[in-house]
Write a protein that holds these residues in place. Sequence first.
Motif, mmCIF file in Angstrom:
data_model
loop_
_atom_site.group_PDB
_atom_site.id
_atom_site.type_symbol
_atom_site.label_atom_id
_atom_site.label_comp_id
_atom_site.label_asym_id
_atom_site.label_seq_id
_atom_site.Cartn_x
_atom_site.Cartn_y
_atom_site.Cartn_z
ATOM 1 N N ILE A 1 0.830 -1.221 0.000
ATOM 2 C CA ILE A 1 0.000 0.000 0.000
ATOM 3 C C ILE A 1 0.856 1.260 0.000
ATOM 4 O O ILE A 1 0.453 2.274 -0.565
ATOM 5 N N TYR B 1 -0.347 5.178 -0.012
ATOM 6 C CA TYR B 1 -1.440 5.140 0.960
ATOM 7 C C TYR B 1 -1.359 6.368 1.864
ATOM 8 O O TYR B 1 -0.248 6.711 2.298
ATOM 9 N N PHE C 1 -3.151 5.317 -4.362
ATOM 10 C CA PHE C 1 -3.831 4.296 -3.550
ATOM 11 C C PHE C 1 -5.323 4.285 -3.874
ATOM 12 O O PHE C 1 -5.939 3.230 -4.042
ATOM 13 N N TRP D 1 -5.831 0.668 -5.408
ATOM 14 C CA TRP D 1 -6.136 -0.342 -4.386
ATOM 15 C C TRP D 1 -7.612 -0.703 -4.440
ATOM 16 O O TRP D 1 -8.434 0.195 -4.660
ATOM 17 N N ILE E 1 -8.928 -1.698 5.878
ATOM 18 C CA ILE E 1 -8.593 -1.558 4.448
ATOM 19 C C ILE E 1 -8.992 -2.856 3.738
ATOM 20 O O ILE E 1 -8.814 -3.952 4.279
#
Length: 491
Positions: free
Chosen positions: A232, A237, A242, A246, A274
């Motif tokens: 991440i 992140y 991200f 993600w 997450i």
Amino acid sequence: MKKFYITTAIDYPSAKPHLGHAYEKTVSDCIARWHRLWGEEVFFSTGTDEHGLKIQRKAKEAGKTPSQFVDEMSADFKKLCAEWDISFDRFIRTTDPDHEEVSKKIFQKVFDKGDIYLGEYEGLYCADCEQYYLEKDLVNGNCPVHGTKAELVREPSYFFRMSKYQKQLLEFFEKNPNFILPRARKAEIVNRVKEGLRDLSVSRTSFTWGVPLPNDPKHFLYVWFDALINYISAVDYPKGKFKKFWPADVHVIGTDISWFHCVIWPCMLFSAGIEPPKSVFIHGFIKLPSGKMSKSKGNVVDPLDLSQRFGSDSVRYFLLRDIPFGEDGIFEERLIAERHNSELANELGNLLNRVLVLIEKNCNGEIPQATTDSNLAVKLNLKKIQANMARFETHLALAEIMNFVKACNAFINEKEPWKLTGKSQQKVLYSSADALRMAAILLSPFIPNASKKMLDQLGVGSFGKSDLQFNKLRAGTKTKRGEVLFKKIEK
Ligand code: ME8
């Protein structure tokens, strides 16, 4: 635009890169390039895992500070990427300041959730694996992977309440049948999780080469807790990339580290709130005819030496063609030479040369005006290749592309264009050149250098998704026959 995020494991730079590292990067690179070819926005990360006891010890042995040591060693992994045409978007090092910040942030989140407590750990530790073992899992007291004596470690440690996430993890596996790939690997992991999850010791006080805990800086973050977070932090992140990339589409890793990725990592993410990655693909191990590569046996294969002697395309081709992705494979130099000679030199290189010589002789070195023979075009099963790649069956996709190359050779042998004249000759030559163009584009994720050379010789510059159809080769394009694509390797 569709996005695709793929990662490799991050390698321990405690020693120079070996063929297993190169293999994992090659397959991941091939998948990343495939997705880029189809117009997706791809992020591909790889890197080095630089903290922990093992690195601290190796640096001391080498008479260097850990920081000097990892700077030098990680450069070898970057060099591997350059020599093997690994098209990463980020090479992450766990010593990168932004990664260290994210590691602390995630630890704090897990801490704030009430999932961290202070205890004392007593257990058997293998520093080479950076992992604790139960007595029953050791072989005569030795690490089952490295064969080295496990050390008894007793120290205060913070623990992560992983046991709390057993039920959630099993439900997650149930709802996401493609999380653990290949699917055949799933049962073993699920069964182990069903036996129960133990809380995980996530800090150490016996080394200082690591990320200090924000709540208690005498403790340093367990190297695996730190390392997994790279996936991440590589995409910044919690901001920027991200948000776009993600959850990752796939983490590509080897069998020995499946527990960390399929069990510990999703539990950490559950705790931090997450979403877990979409899948973890567990590939097999590259072995030698005599068994495992190991430093103690002195038989570790150096990938830089291989690419210098055989060329990166030929070693990539061998690994992607001969080793079914997801299974163990045997490495022998003889096999690289065999594939190189029989398929790259005889089938592919020869085909290009034959077609370009015929176009020079009969069409003044210009692509003639015609359309591609539909009987040849149907020999390319693009749907099957796409389906193989979507399932990460890179070996099957490559086999199918090479079947098409074989069909092109058979087409020329059958049509004998050297005996033809006029329109019928032009049709055969155009078809062959257009088919070669398609093959070269499809091969670009597998053998990027040779693919580029083929396209250059055919007079094709840049290409994209819209070029993945027949009849896109423009009549009148000047061909540029160059050096032989693959010279035969003599014994
Ligand atoms: O495990 N064949 O690093 P690593 C194929 N830092 N793959 C192999 C292999 C072989 N012979 N030997 C190793 C680590 N690999 C951790 C990872 S990720 C957050 C942290 C694979 O340098 C291995 O399975 O020991 C792993 O996926 C990768 O190489 C790096 O191994």
